[in-house]
Design a protein around this motif. Sequence first.
Motif, short mmCIF file in Angstrom:
data_model
loop_
_atom_site.label_atom_id
_atom_site.label_comp_id
_atom_site.label_asym_id
_atom_site.label_seq_id
_atom_site.Cartn_x
_atom_site.Cartn_y
_atom_site.Cartn_z
N LYS A 117 0.81 -1.23 0.00
CA LYS A 117 0.00 0.00 0.00
C LYS A 117 0.84 1.28 0.00
CE LYS A 117 -4.14 -1.97 2.04
NZ LYS A 117 -5.06 -1.94 3.15
N GLY A 118 1.90 1.27 -0.80
CA GLY A 118 2.68 2.51 -0.96
C GLY A 118 3.71 2.76 0.11
N ALA A 119 3.93 1.80 1.01
CA ALA A 119 4.99 1.99 2.03
C ALA A 119 6.33 2.17 1.32
CB ALA A 119 5.06 0.77 2.96
N PRO A 120 7.22 3.04 1.84
CA PRO A 120 8.51 3.26 1.19
C PRO A 120 9.25 1.94 0.93
CG PRO A 120 8.19 4.85 2.94
CD PRO A 120 7.05 3.88 3.05
N PHE A 121 9.90 1.88 -0.21
CA PHE A 121 10.60 0.66 -0.65
C PHE A 121 12.10 0.91 -0.60
CE2 PHE A 121 10.84 -2.71 -4.27
CZ PHE A 121 11.03 -3.72 -3.33
N TYR A 122 12.78 0.04 0.12
CA TYR A 122 14.23 0.16 0.39
C TYR A 122 14.90 -1.02 -0.30
CZ TYR A 122 18.31 0.14 3.64
OH TYR A 122 19.57 0.14 4.20
N VAL A 123 15.57 -0.75 -1.42
CA VAL A 123 16.12 -1.87 -2.20
C VAL A 123 17.62 -2.04 -1.94
CG1 VAL A 123 14.38 -1.93 -4.02
CG2 VAL A 123 16.33 -0.39 -4.26
N LEU A 124 18.04 -3.28 -1.94
CA LEU A 124 19.43 -3.62 -1.66
C LEU A 124 20.14 -3.81 -3.00
CD1 LEU A 124 18.60 -6.19 1.16
CD2 LEU A 124 18.70 -3.71 1.29
N GLY A 125 20.59 -2.76 -3.56
CA GLY A 125 21.10 -2.72 -4.94
C GLY A 125 20.02 -2.14 -5.82
N PRO A 126 19.27 -2.98 -6.56
CA PRO A 126 19.53 -4.40 -6.79
C PRO A 126 20.65 -4.62 -7.81
CG PRO A 126 17.53 -3.72 -7.95
CD PRO A 126 18.01 -2.53 -7.20
N LEU A 127 21.30 -5.77 -7.68
CA LEU A 127 22.39 -6.10 -8.60
C LEU A 127 21.79 -6.71 -9.87
CD1 LEU A 127 24.69 -7.70 -5.92
CD2 LEU A 127 25.12 -5.58 -7.13
N VAL A 128 22.23 -6.20 -11.00
CA VAL A 128 21.62 -6.63 -12.27
C VAL A 128 22.40 -7.75 -12.95
CG1 VAL A 128 20.47 -4.43 -12.66
CG2 VAL A 128 22.81 -4.76 -13.51
N THR A 129 23.51 -8.16 -12.36
CA THR A 129 24.24 -9.33 -12.85
C THR A 129 24.97 -9.97 -11.67
OG1 THR A 129 26.08 -10.09 -14.23
CG2 THR A 129 26.15 -7.79 -13.58
N ASP A 130 25.24 -11.24 -11.77
CA ASP A 130 25.93 -11.97 -10.70
C ASP A 130 27.45 -11.98 -10.87
OD1 ASP A 130 23.37 -12.63 -9.88
OD2 ASP A 130 23.40 -14.62 -10.76
N VAL A 131 27.95 -11.43 -12.00
CA VAL A 131 29.35 -11.66 -12.32
C VAL A 131 30.24 -10.41 -12.19
CG1 VAL A 131 28.78 -13.58 -13.87
CG2 VAL A 131 29.02 -11.28 -14.81
N ALA A 132 29.77 -9.40 -11.44
CA ALA A 132 30.52 -8.13 -11.40
C ALA A 132 31.41 -7.99 -10.17
CB ALA A 132 29.55 -6.96 -11.48
N ALA A 133 31.79 -9.09 -9.53
CA ALA A 133 32.62 -9.00 -8.32
C ALA A 133 33.78 -8.03 -8.54
CB ALA A 133 33.14 -10.38 -7.93
N GLY A 134 33.99 -7.14 -7.59
CA GLY A 134 35.01 -6.10 -7.73
C GLY A 134 34.39 -4.80 -8.25
N TYR A 135 33.27 -4.94 -8.94
CA TYR A 135 32.57 -3.78 -9.52
C TYR A 135 31.08 -3.83 -9.17
CZ TYR A 135 36.87 -3.41 -12.14
OH TYR A 135 38.19 -3.30 -12.47
N ASP A 136 30.75 -4.50 -8.11
CA ASP A 136 29.32 -4.65 -7.78
C ASP A 136 28.66 -3.32 -7.43
OD1 ASP A 136 28.40 -7.23 -8.29
OD2 ASP A 136 29.38 -8.04 -6.52
N HIS A 137 29.46 -2.31 -7.07
CA HIS A 137 28.86 -0.98 -6.83
C HIS A 137 28.25 -0.45 -8.14
CE1 HIS A 137 32.89 -0.30 -8.23
NE2 HIS A 137 32.83 1.01 -8.14
N ILE A 138 28.87 -0.82 -9.27
CA ILE A 138 28.33 -0.38 -10.56
C ILE A 138 27.08 -1.21 -10.90
CG2 ILE A 138 28.83 -0.18 -13.04
CD1 ILE A 138 31.75 0.35 -12.25
N ALA A 139 27.17 -2.52 -10.72
CA ALA A 139 26.00 -3.38 -10.97
C ALA A 139 24.82 -2.92 -10.10
CB ALA A 139 26.34 -4.83 -10.69
N GLY A 140 25.12 -2.53 -8.85
CA GLY A 140 24.07 -2.07 -7.93
C GLY A 140 23.51 -0.71 -8.33
N ALA A 141 24.38 0.14 -8.84
CA ALA A 141 23.91 1.48 -9.23
C ALA A 141 23.01 1.40 -10.47
CB ALA A 141 25.10 2.40 -9.49
N ILE A 142 23.33 0.51 -11.37
CA ILE A 142 22.47 0.33 -12.56
C ILE A 142 21.07 -0.12 -12.09
CG2 ILE A 142 22.09 -1.04 -14.66
CD1 ILE A 142 25.20 -1.14 -14.94
N GLY A 143 21.07 -1.13 -11.23
CA GLY A 143 19.78 -1.62 -10.72
C GLY A 143 19.07 -0.57 -9.88
N GLY A 144 19.85 0.16 -9.09
CA GLY A 144 19.26 1.18 -8.21
C GLY A 144 18.60 2.28 -9.01
N ALA A 145 19.23 2.69 -10.10
CA ALA A 145 18.65 3.76 -10.92
C ALA A 145 17.31 3.31 -11.52
CB ALA A 145 19.63 4.15 -12.03
#
Length: 431
Positions: A287-315
Amino acid sequence: MTQLELARKGTISEEMKSVAAEEGVAPELVRQGLAEGTIVVPANVNHRLGRYCGIGKGLRVKVNANIGTSSDFSDVETELEKLRAAIEHKADTVMDLSTGGDITAIRCAILEASSIPLGTVPIYQAGIEAIEREGAIVKMTADKLFAVIEQQAREGVDFMTLHCGVTQSAIERLRRQGRLTNVVSRGGAFLLGWVLHNEQENPLYEEYDRLLEIAREFDVTLSLGDGLRPGSLADATDRAQVEELLTLGELVQRAWDAGVQVMVEGPGHVPLDQIEANVQLEKRLCKGAPFYVLGPLVTDVAAGYDHIAGAIGGAIAAVAGADFLCYVTPTEHLGLPDPDDVREGVIASRIAAHAADIVKGVKGAWDWDRQMSLARENLDWEGQVRLCLDPAKARKLHSIHATSGDACSMCGDYCALKLVASFLGAKEGKP
Ligand code: SF4
């Protein structure tokens, strides 16, 4: 009274006014969002904050930075350094996820030093104390768990992740689902083990009213955790995840009925084409409660660069309506972040949040980019440094290869902006 109760009564509190001033919106918008449950303002009555933070509909997308010790590294000074890095780079909130050293002392030091809202995951402390006292997490009693929640609430923790939806029924669905990566949430794993071993219902679900009483007394914002979030793209939006979310939707309503502020946590690892659906599902079921997402990560293979994978998903999530992004650092899946990783993670998530704010029409977002472009057009380097998300890094990179002229070393004498300005003239105005 909680901020939610005050808002329902029609009162505009100092906290609401402060959030409104920070956002450049009318205080009434904040009050109304709080009253409807679409905005939360995490602000424990026992925590003196330097900056209040509103999270939800109509407000700037917010960014959280996770810090905290592990069993391998438990130096409080390093955690305080991470806190400073997070605040300096304008994280909106921090979460202390400490699981090593003196957890209470570390949390209290962070609370004392934090001018922004602090979140925790109390099951970590309760589980670890059970191991130290009884030898196993499964020996934790419900009373001990609630005692830890109350202790942290009394100390001033502003919001808490509580995995109330890891129920017997959701665990059974998880078993029948047959996942690639079963459970990747630490809190979810603790509770799953406890529920299965003791053959009892999750105390956070079974005794939810007890939780609500504590939260109401100290105005702790509940962050209903997604203990069964997918830990790989293959498990995204599966039956176990959705069952947990259905339960969280019901618990949101009960929190509101009790006058308690609440938001909902979401995945995790999600392919690009499922992110929007995940946001819509949460918004409808909760019912519209604020949504707090953990990333989301858009690929499983970005280790070392997961901040970028998370930012793509976050945007993408934020454009679709997610309100709050939990950062991911380059060390995700690999190790505990250091202060530099914290900085990288905060900046990556702030890029995602701001990119969404621009297209959501958040006040000031578009103009910020306009100002930067004007500074670029005018080769105003001080203006560019001042306006960017990470001024120190921009200044450093600009000065590494010096040039004799006023362009940068990328094109030097053949600077396109400079050449065209010599024909068309410089743009009016300074940013
Ligand atoms: S030198 Fe090239 S990169 Fe640098 S400001 Fe001019 S056009 Fe831009």
